[in-house]
Structure formats: C-alpha cells, structure tokens
Design a protein around this motif. Structure first.
Motif, PDB file in Angstrom:
ATOM      1  N   SER A  71       0.827  -1.212   0.000  1.00 34.78           N
ATOM      2  CA  SER A  71       0.000   0.000   0.000  1.00 34.78           C
ATOM      3  C   SER A  71       0.859   1.258   0.000  1.00 34.78           C
ATOM      4  CB  SER A  71      -0.931   0.007   1.222  1.00 34.78           C
ATOM      5  OG  SER A  71      -1.820  -1.084   1.189  1.00 34.78           O
ATOM      6  N   ALA A  74       2.497   1.702  -3.446  1.00 32.54           N
ATOM      7  CA  ALA A  74       1.495   2.146  -4.419  1.00 32.54           C
ATOM      8  C   ALA A  74       1.131   3.612  -4.195  1.00 32.54           C
ATOM      9  CB  ALA A  74       0.249   1.267  -4.331  1.00 32.54           C
ATOM     10  N   ALA A  78       1.632   6.637  -6.768  1.00 25.52           N
ATOM     11  CA  ALA A  78       0.456   7.422  -7.147  1.00 25.52           C
ATOM     12  C   ALA A  78       0.697   8.908  -6.894  1.00 25.52           C
ATOM     13  CB  ALA A  78      -0.767   6.941  -6.368  1.00 25.52           C
ATOM     14  N   GLY A  98      -4.614   6.181  -3.768  1.00 27.34           N
ATOM     15  CA  GLY A  98      -4.070   5.173  -4.667  1.00 27.34           C
ATOM     16  C   GLY A  98      -3.388   4.004  -3.998  1.00 27.34           C
ATOM     17  N   TRP A 229      -6.437   4.204 -11.738  1.00 30.19           N
ATOM     18  CA  TRP A 229      -5.264   3.765 -10.980  1.00 30.19           C
ATOM     19  C   TRP A 229      -5.607   2.589 -10.073  1.00 30.19           C
ATOM     20  CZ3 TRP A 229      -0.056   4.879 -10.707  1.00 30.19           C
ATOM     21  CH2 TRP A 229       0.617   4.382  -9.590  1.00 30.19           C
ATOM     22  N   LYS A 230      -6.654   2.758  -9.233  1.00 30.30           N
ATOM     23  CA  LYS A 230      -6.950   1.752  -8.210  1.00 30.30           C
ATOM     24  C   LYS A 230      -7.608   0.504  -8.775  1.00 30.30           C
ATOM     25  CE  LYS A 230      -7.573  -0.434  -4.480  1.00 30.30           C
ATOM     26  NZ  LYS A 230      -7.977  -1.600  -5.266  1.00 30.30           N
ATOM     27  N   TYR A 234      -3.518  -0.727 -10.599  1.00 34.83           N
ATOM     28  CA  TYR A 234      -3.213  -1.330  -9.298  1.00 34.83           C
ATOM     29  C   TYR A 234      -3.661  -2.785  -9.275  1.00 34.83           C
ATOM     30  CZ  TYR A 234      -3.308  -1.808  -4.145  1.00 34.83           C
ATOM     31  OH  TYR A 234      -3.115  -2.222  -2.836  1.00 34.83           O
TER      32      TYR A 234
END
Length: 304
Positions: A71, A74, A78, A98, A229-230, A234
């Motif tokens: 996390s 990431a 982001a 993100g 993104w997520k 991701y």
C-alpha cells in the motif's frame, strides 16, 4: 461471483452514504467531527478487536506487513503520478487514495458472505481480516501523512501521524494475541457495536462530505484518474504478482478481491478531517463504489 451478488452490497453502501448526505443537510451535522470520531475512537477499537477475534494465529500478521508495504509503495507511486497531473494538493489526495481500497466495508463482508462456511474459507477470510488491519493502519499513518503534507510541514505531518491511536491499538493487539489473550465475553459482546458503527459512519462520511457544498462541481479528472489507478493498473499489478504464488482457490479469490475493490471510504474521513478537498474524495469514492458492480465481478472472472 456475479454482479447480482455484489449489487445488494453496493446498493447498501450507497444508501448509507445518502443517509449521511441527508443527515448533514437536515441537521447541519459537521462531517469533520464525525471524521475525528472515526479516526480517534472507532478505528483503533475496531482494529484492536479484529486482531484479537481473528481465528487465525499470529503468523497471519505477515499478511498485514505485506499489504501495508504494498500500500505504501502504491501510494508513493500514485503521488508521483499525481504531481504530474496537478500542481496543488490534489496530488496528495490522489496518492493517499491510490494505496489501498475499501477492504473493511466492501471486501470483508463480501468475503464472509461468499466464503463463510466453505472448506478453507475461514483461512481465506482471516487473510482479509489481517489485510483490513493493514488497511486501517495505512489509512491513518501513510495516507494521513501524504494528505497532511498537502497543507502542513513534514514535522507537523509526522507529529499528527504519531498521535494516530490505530497504530498503537494494532501493536497492543498483536502483543496480546501472541500471548493468547482473549477478551472477556461481556466486553467482546459490547465492543461489537463499535464494529457496526464504524462501517456505518465510514460510509456516511462520504455523503456528509458531498453535502457540505451547496453547489457541487464534480472533479471528473480526479475521479477517473483515481479509478483507473486503483481499479485498473493497481489491480492488474497485484493480480500479476500473486499469480506467481502457490495459492489455493479461496486464497486467490480473496487476493483478487483485495486488488480490484473500490476506493477506500476512509480516505473521505481523512480528507474531511484535514480539509483537503473532501468533496473531490467523496465524489471519486462514490463513483468508484457504483462502478464496482461491474468492475469487481469482471476482474475476478478475467483473473480466474
């Protein structure tokens, strides 16, 4: 897993969010006060209870460590992307959003509903529980720090993070679980109310953030970029990584759910508490949750 299985869950989350919108409009409730209740009271208690009540042993804490590190990485990436897209503190909010998804209000109840009572399902659900612990710690440490840096200095942001009780509650719970400590039944039944209240208030804060503004102008660029993104990049990266591991069917399903879930609702609480574009965070989270009806079952189907 189909859209029909996820739709009732998404509909409930949206209904609770709209209840928050109505409450703020009708009774002029301050969303920042509710956000502080979530951050300083509900989150540490829920995190503490989830760890102690988990059926898994302390070895599962490794999942928390892995998910927390993933996390943070990431979120940092982001944030760098956000700096290219925006020149203001929306980049900070994009970075915080993100790093992690809606584990507590979306994945955990969905996993319990789909895998509860199945062979090896308990072990898979335990993974989600410890991922939720990592998510809570991330939201109120790394995500809180990144968001705070949009308004405050490094020193002040770090001081804010060190005051976050969720991290302290998680450490204490892990120590107690290592020594096989169990909460007395009377306390265990009493604190269950905090778990339900945490989920409800966490979703209500989205509607409350939207209701703060008489004329809401959606930031489509921020919302679409956050979702791509997520729930796009991701998810693809996480799924590709975990395909390399020797996971059973249930564990793999859980990993995919953790990868493709919608934006974390608690980011709205963090944004509201710090007053960093809470309406933009709330709109992006609401849109992401609605799209989850399609994106989550589609991603799981493709991954399987």
């Amino acid at each position: 897993m189909t859209a029909y299985e996820i739709m009732p869950r998404v509909a409930y989350l949206i209904a609770v969010s709209m209840l928050g919108w109505y409450t703020t409009r009708k009774f002029k409730v301050n969303s920042q006060d509710i956000a502080k209740l979530l951050i300083y009271i509900f989150s540490p208690i829920v995190c503490f209870v989830l760890i102690l009540n988990s059926p898994a042993n302390i070895n599962y804490a490794m999942y928390s460590v892995v998910f927390y590190v993933v996390s943070c990485i990431a979120a940092f990436l982001a944030y760098l992307v956000g700096r290219l897209l925006w020149k203001d503190n929306r980049a900070n909010l994009f970075g915080a959003a993100g790093g992690q998804g809606n584990v507590g209000y979306f994945v955990l109840p969905l996993a319990i509903g789909l895998l509860g009572g199945t062979p090896d399902g308990a072990a898979a659900i335990s993974i989600v529980v410890f991922a939720k612990v990592a998510s809570s710690i991330y939201e109120f440490t790394a995500a809180y720090y990144i968001t705070a840096r949009g308004r405050y200095s490094i020193k002040n942001s770090l001081i804010m993070v060190l005051k976050m009780p969720t991290l302290h509650a998680a450490i204490l719970a892990l120590i107690l679980k290592y020594f096989h400590f169990e909460l007395p039944d009377v306390i265990k039944s009493s604190v269950d109310g905090f778990v339900g209240g945490y989920s409800t208030l966490g979703m209500m804060i989205i509607g409350m953030s939207l209701a703060r503004f008489d004329k809401l102008i959606p930031d489509w660029k921020f919302a679409i970029a956050s979702i791509l993104w997520k729930q796009g990049l991701y998810a693809l990266v996480i799924i590709a990584i975990f395909r390399l591991f020797n996971l059973n069917h249930y564990e793999y399903v859980v990993m995919v759910m953790l990868a493709c879930n919608p934006l974390a609702a608690n980011i709205a609480a963090v944004a509201s508490a710090l007053d960093v574009h809470p309406e933009k965070a709330a709109f992006a989270i609401m849109l992401s949750t609605i799209l989850a009806v399609v994106t989550v079952p589609l991603t799981i189907w493709l991954a399987m």
